[in-house]
Motif scaffolding. Structure first.
Motif, mmCIF file in Angstrom:
data_model
loop_
_atom_site.group_PDB
_atom_site.id
_atom_site.type_symbol
_atom_site.label_atom_id
_atom_site.label_comp_id
_atom_site.label_asym_id
_atom_site.label_seq_id
_atom_site.Cartn_x
_atom_site.Cartn_y
_atom_site.Cartn_z
ATOM 1 N N GLN A 8 65.815 -41.424 -84.667
ATOM 2 C CA GLN A 8 65.998 -41.816 -86.066
ATOM 3 C C GLN A 8 65.839 -43.328 -86.244
ATOM 4 N N GLU A 9 66.358 -44.103 -85.272
ATOM 5 C CA GLU A 9 66.296 -45.554 -85.408
ATOM 6 C C GLU A 9 64.869 -46.112 -85.275
ATOM 7 N N ASP A 10 63.945 -45.274 -84.787
ATOM 8 C CA ASP A 10 62.555 -45.712 -84.662
ATOM 9 C C ASP A 10 61.795 -45.590 -85.990
ATOM 10 N N ILE A 11 62.347 -44.867 -86.949
ATOM 11 C CA ILE A 11 61.613 -44.502 -88.163
ATOM 12 C C ILE A 11 61.900 -45.487 -89.300
ATOM 13 N N ALA A 12 60.827 -46.047 -89.869
ATOM 14 C CA ALA A 12 60.949 -46.886 -91.069
ATOM 15 C C ALA A 12 60.795 -46.015 -92.320
ATOM 16 N N LEU A 13 59.765 -45.172 -92.323
ATOM 17 C CA LEU A 13 59.508 -44.273 -93.457
ATOM 18 C C LEU A 13 59.089 -42.915 -92.920
ATOM 19 N N LEU B 262 27.621 -65.830 -93.315
ATOM 20 C CA LEU B 262 28.998 -65.482 -93.670
ATOM 21 C C LEU B 262 29.987 -66.165 -92.725
ATOM 22 N N GLU B 263 31.048 -66.656 -93.323
ATOM 23 C CA GLU B 263 32.067 -67.318 -92.519
ATOM 24 C C GLU B 263 32.910 -66.295 -91.770
ATOM 25 N N THR B 264 33.629 -66.777 -90.788
ATOM 26 C CA THR B 264 34.526 -65.895 -90.042
ATOM 27 C C THR B 264 35.585 -65.340 -90.986
ATOM 28 N N VAL B 265 35.888 -64.067 -90.840
ATOM 29 C CA VAL B 265 36.848 -63.438 -91.754
ATOM 30 C C VAL B 265 38.176 -63.220 -91.050
ATOM 31 N N ASN B 266 39.228 -63.117 -91.859
ATOM 32 C CA ASN B 266 40.554 -62.855 -91.314
ATOM 33 C C ASN B 266 40.641 -61.424 -90.816
ATOM 34 N N VAL B 267 41.235 -61.239 -89.686
ATOM 35 C CA VAL B 267 41.442 -59.902 -89.148
ATOM 36 C C VAL B 267 42.938 -59.614 -89.165
ATOM 37 N N PHE B 268 43.308 -58.512 -89.797
ATOM 38 C CA PHE B 268 44.725 -58.161 -89.913
ATOM 39 C C PHE B 268 45.065 -57.069 -88.921
ATOM 40 N N SER B 269 46.248 -57.160 -88.372
ATOM 41 C CA SER B 269 46.684 -56.145 -87.423
ATOM 42 C C SER B 269 47.095 -54.880 -88.171
ATOM 43 N N ASP B 270 47.360 -53.835 -87.400
ATOM 44 C CA ASP B 270 47.780 -52.569 -87.993
ATOM 45 C C ASP B 270 49.297 -52.509 -88.160
ATOM 46 N N ALA B 271 49.949 -53.674 -88.141
ATOM 47 C CA ALA B 271 51.396 -53.736 -88.355
ATOM 48 C C ALA B 271 51.691 -54.586 -89.581
ATOM 49 N N ILE B 272 52.845 -54.332 -90.194
ATOM 50 C CA ILE B 272 53.215 -55.048 -91.415
ATOM 51 C C ILE B 272 54.721 -55.229 -91.425
ATOM 52 N N VAL B 273 55.184 -56.277 -92.110
ATOM 53 C CA VAL B 273 56.621 -56.487 -92.227
ATOM 54 C C VAL B 273 57.177 -55.526 -93.276
ATOM 55 N N PHE B 274 58.155 -54.726 -92.866
ATOM 56 C CA PHE B 274 58.779 -53.757 -93.760
ATOM 57 C C PHE B 274 60.147 -54.281 -94.181
ATOM 58 N N LYS B 275 60.270 -54.642 -95.486
ATOM 59 C CA LYS B 275 61.544 -55.080 -96.037
ATOM 60 C C LYS B 275 61.966 -54.046 -97.074
ATOM 61 N N PRO B 276 62.958 -53.235 -96.764
ATOM 62 C CA PRO B 276 63.359 -52.138 -97.671
ATOM 63 C C PRO B 276 63.661 -52.599 -99.086
ATOM 64 N N GLU B 277 64.276 -53.810 -99.227
ATOM 65 C CA GLU B 277 64.676 -54.258 -100.566
ATOM 66 C C GLU B 277 63.475 -54.598 -101.456
ATOM 67 N N ASP C 104 66.927 -48.500 -94.051
ATOM 68 C CA ASP C 104 67.434 -49.721 -94.694
ATOM 69 C C ASP C 104 67.373 -50.917 -93.756
ATOM 70 N N THR C 105 66.571 -50.791 -92.689
ATOM 71 C CA THR C 105 66.476 -51.853 -91.689
ATOM 72 C C THR C 105 65.153 -52.606 -91.829
ATOM 73 N N THR C 106 65.202 -53.937 -91.894
ATOM 74 C CA THR C 106 63.995 -54.763 -91.942
ATOM 75 C C THR C 106 63.384 -54.852 -90.553
ATOM 76 N N GLY C 107 62.051 -54.803 -90.504
ATOM 77 C CA GLY C 107 61.390 -54.904 -89.214
ATOM 78 C C GLY C 107 59.896 -54.777 -89.335
ATOM 79 N N SER C 108 59.207 -54.985 -88.219
ATOM 80 C CA SER C 108 57.755 -54.817 -88.162
ATOM 81 C C SER C 108 57.441 -53.332 -88.044
ATOM 82 N N MET C 109 56.497 -52.870 -88.859
ATOM 83 C CA MET C 109 56.203 -51.437 -88.923
ATOM 84 C C MET C 109 54.700 -51.193 -88.765
ATOM 85 N N TYR C 110 54.349 -50.151 -87.997
ATOM 86 C CA TYR C 110 52.947 -49.776 -87.844
ATOM 87 C C TYR C 110 52.428 -49.120 -89.130
#
Length: 850
Positions: A237-242, A137-152, A200-206
């Motif tokens: 409040q400003e720390d919260i995405a969802l 098996l080839e090396t697989v992609n490893v994804f972090s536990d963070a994701i880009v959160f774009k409200p729109e 309504d703020t775009t950002g990296s989210m856990y």
């Protein structure tokens, strides 16, 4: 507002991995089963997450070995890897499946040399086999536990949503409430409501959230990665995405199951996970698991019900964190309460069966599990094994027997060597001359089996090989000579887990199948399973798993002969009919125009169809066999249920689809005419609709349709009222309406009702419930009180007719006429079993029926 499906999909831990692999030609890899050489395809994702999936184990991950060792028995192999013992320069053998070292001699082991790279050998826990992967098996992609959160990009907004998730309460029997309209769910609507806050703020989210409980609500909070207070208790409040708030613990756990807990790359038991994942597990333990254990240990009935609810939603990984003793306590409490019937409060039967299966699978020494089932006893001194089987019904009963049989096959109880087994006696043979048969869906055998004491008793009738000739009068003045084998009955007594070998050659249609024993000369099973076959309900479950299994009947050879000696053929040859002679069918079609002949079949049609069972088109031949089988079922049982009727319609439609093949088989003008008549019979069967069958017991259904569509609010109130009083609603797949009183005085009864019933029918059955409530819930003694039963029916039909009059529908007169006819039929039935002594009631009824 919209549901939360899009949000759940967005928050799933494994989504990006799956999307990355879409379209990848290497997503599926080929594997070879070493035992058989069989080539199979395996999803590549499985191999990227070996530890997470737990189905596949990399055999050599922790061992420096050059061979795979195995032992071979009659039924399975066990695989081992040699492990050095550094203290004394020795070694032992580790079982690949269990991961445990075993004391075993190398002399009794066979081995397979390793020819490929170590990471190409995996153990498949489902198949219990070693697989060789076709390529490294080839090396697989490893994804972090963070994701880009774009409200729109997320089509949800701040507000309240309805979350659809599995219902932990049951609406009827063993059928999942998920197949019903959500309006009929017994979970309160408020328990499905979820309050959502979306930034309504775009950002990296856990993707690993914070969870908690505040002001009566369970909370899930997704934080931006920029926050410096990720692990603190106070969140700005400003720390919260969802942020989501749940009213009900089941909704809370279900959401986490869909997004995190049951995701392939999340391991609840991983001690070496990231700090964020470990913190999440710690919060979940404190919030859910520890209170669950306290509720179980407390043994109070209220806490027990809370524990049952939570257990319904927990995955296997979390159950694995609970001790065996804790899980046994839940089973103990369920048996102590004697409430093992699925009802509207909680699906206890489903949950207890789930725990039994989990306890059995996790118990390494299967003997211990089976012994506990026999040694633990209920309040009436029945062993748990006996108690659970007697209480569990439907598909659950079938699954319970499968669990016990599978566990037994891995225990020492299956040992058939008398010197090794303590439960084999000279008085009860291991090889039993048991003969079973299954014809037209009915199971017969040569044994009478009961379980009245600690042992299972078998009375077996077998031939002696001696034949006697006798003469009898033939009814025409002559004599008839008959030769019969002399039969003898033997009495045996078995321990419930005594091994019994059933010779397969003598039982080609034996219903109980074990894939692991396929190809063996005999079927090995414990006496308990043989006892289980004694219950017709159990075997009927086996027969109907695939909706009327036709098995041997759909084998083209021999089917014609079975029909020709069957009841269907005899009735038709005598010039009689099937429809109109059957109790349930007569009740269904009475008074319905154009339906009376819908299930008719002529002897000429049977003869044509019999000829065509060996048609060149095998699919057509099998469908014809099935169609005739359904008619034979009616002839044998004297009943045509709506479920069977629907199957006949479906089968007729499939045969009609090949009517050109039918017509091509005609050899002359007469046969062509008979085929035309057959096609017309099939068309009548296929074209008559289920809707027509509603107009007898529930005529309002033809006007308004089902209650959950026409009057959802009123239906919710009826359901809520019945539940608040401790009553139950049992839903039926077929047209059925009825009220059953409680078993004892003061106990509320059950409303039995078809899921498509009209609101009028619901009001009718509710009136029965209310009359019973006013009388103090009479219990079963209500069945012997003719005055009460007639009064209640009178009240219920008056309620329905008053409802119909308010509709002012054009068919009002016809519907009222049918309802009064229904009441008259009920009245005749009830007064046939007891006399009305209430003169006022008699006068009221006379006026009502004028």
């Amino acid at each position: 507002m919209n549901d939360l499906d899009e949000l759940i999909q967005f928050l799933r831990l494994n989504r990006r991995r799956e999307e990355n692999l879409e379209g990848d030609e290497t997503n599926v890899v080929m594997a070879t089963v070493l035992d058989t050489g069989q080539e199979i395809d395996i999803d590549k994702i499985s191999f990227e997450n070996l530890d997470t999936y737990k189905r596949l184990t990399n055999i050599f991950e922790n061992f420096n070995a050059t061979k795979i060792y195995y032992t071979q028995s009659d039924f399975d192999r066990k695989y081992y890897v040699k492990q050095p013992i550094y203290q004394n320069n020795g070694y032992n053998f580790v079982n690949v499946d269990t991961g445990l070292a075993e004391q075993i001699s190398e002399d009794i082991l066979s081995f397979i040399d390793i020819e490929y790279a170590f990471n190409q050998y995996v153990f498949d826990r489902t198949r219990k086999k070693v697989l060789l992967i076709a390529q490294e098996l080839e090396t697989v992609n490893v994804f972090s536990d963070a994701i880009v959160f774009k409200p729109e990009n997320l089509d949800v907004s701040t507000g309240t949503y309805i979350y659809t998730f599995d219902d932990h309460k049951t609406l009827f029997g063993t059928i999942s409430s998920a197949i019903l309209n959500p309006l009929l769910s017994l979970i309160q609507l408020s328990d499905r409501e979820v309050d959502l806050y979306k930034s309504d703020t775009t950002g990296s989210m856990y993707l690993i959230p914070r969870i908690g409980y505040s002001k009566g609500k369970y909370t899930i909070t997704y934080l931006y990665t920029k926050s410096k207070k990720n692990f603190s208790r106070s969140i700005a409040q400003e720390d919260i995405a969802l942020h989501l708030e749940f009213n009900f613990v089941g909704a809370f756990i279900s959401f986490l199951n869909e997004t995190i807990l049951l995701e392939p790359n999340f391991n609840y038991l991983d001690d070496e996970a990231s700090d964020r994942r470990l913190d999440f597990v710690d919060e979940f333990e404190k919030l859910i698991v520890l209170p669950l254990e306290r509720n179980i240990i407390s043994n109070s009935s209220g806490n027990y019900k809370d524990a049952i609810t939570v257990l319904y939603y927990l995955g296997d990984d979390i159950l694995f964190s609970l001790s065996q003793d804790t899980l046994w306590k839940v089973v103990d409490e369920a048996i102590k309460n004697d409430t093992l019937v699925n009802h509207s409060r909680a699906a206890e039967e489903n949950i207890v069966l789930k725990l039994i299966k989990f306890i059995a699978e996790r118990e390494r020494n299967k003997d211990n599990f089976l012994i506990k089932l026999l040694e633990k006893t209920s309040h009436d001194q029945m062993s748990y094994l006996h108690f659970l089987y007697d209480r569990i019904d439907g598909d659950n009963s079938t699954n319970f027997v499968k669990i016990i049989h599978k566990t037994w096959m891995l225990s020492s109880f299956r040992e058939i060597d008398p010197e090794k087994s303590k439960i084999i006696t000279n008085d009860s043979p291991v090889i039993l001359d048991y003969r079973s048969d299954k014809t037209l869906g009915f199971h017969t055998d040569n044994a009478t089996i009961d379980w009245k004491t600690t042992n299972i008793n078998v009375a077996l009738t077998v031939g002696t090989g001696v034949y006697q000739t006798s003469q009898t009068k033939d009814g025409q003045g002559g004599t008839e000579t008959k030769t019969e084998e002399v039969m003898e009955t033997f009495q045996y007594s078995y321990h419930p887990f005594s091994p019994i070998a059933i010779i397969n050659a003598d039982n080609p249609t034996f219903i109980f199948k074990d894939p692991e024993q396929e190809g063996q000369p005999y079927m090995l099973l414990p006496a308990f399973v043989l006892y289980a076959r004694e219950k017709s309900a159990f075997w009927q479950n086996w027969l109907t798993v695939a909706e009327y299994t036709v098995d041997i009947l759909t084998t083209l050879s021999g089917f014609g002969n079975i029909i020709k000696v069957g009841r269907l053929y005899k009735i038709l040859e005598a010039g009689k009919t099937i429809a109109g002679k059957t109790q349930i069918f007569t009740k269904i079609v009475t008074g319905v125009k154009g339906v009376a002949g819908v299930a008719e079949i002529s002897s000429g049609s049977v003869n044509i169809l019999l000829k065509l069972t060996n048609a060149n088109d095998t699919e057509l031949g099998r469908e014809i066999s099935k169609y005739l089988f359904y008619f034979e079922m009616i002839a044998l049982s004297g009943e045509l249920s709506l479920a069977l009727y629907e199957k006949m319609q479906k089968s007729a439609s499939k045969i009609l689809a090949k009517k050109e093949v039918l017509k091509e088989s005609a050899k002359n003008t007469d046969e062509a005419k008979q085929l035309d008549e057959l096609v017309e019979e099939l068309r009548k069967m296929a074209d008559n609709r289920f809707k027509q069958l509603n107009s007898i017991a529930d005529p309002v259904a033809d006007i308004l349709g089902a209650a959950y569509k026409s009057h959802p609010e009123r239906l919710r109130k009826i359901l809520a009222y019945v539940e608040s009083k401790g009553g139950e609603v049992i839903y039926k797949l077929e047209e059925a309406l009825g009220y059953s009183p409680g078993l004892s005085k003061g106990q509320p009864g059950q409303i039995h009702i078809h899921k498509e019933a009209s609101i009028s029918a619901w009001e009718h059955e509710l009136k029965h419930f209310l009359d019973d409530e006013v009388a103090g819930f009479m219990g079963m003694r209500a069945l012997g009180d003719t005055n009460f039963r007639v009064r209640s029916e009178f009240n219920a039909y008056k309620t329905e007719i008053d409802f119909v009059k308010k509709l002012k529908h054009k068919d009002e007169i016809e519907v009222i006429r049918q309802l009064k006819l229904n009441f008259k039929n009920e009245l005749e039935y009830l007064t046939g079993r007891g006399k009305i002594t209430d003169s006022d009631l008699v006068r009221e009824i006379e006026n009502f029926l004028k």
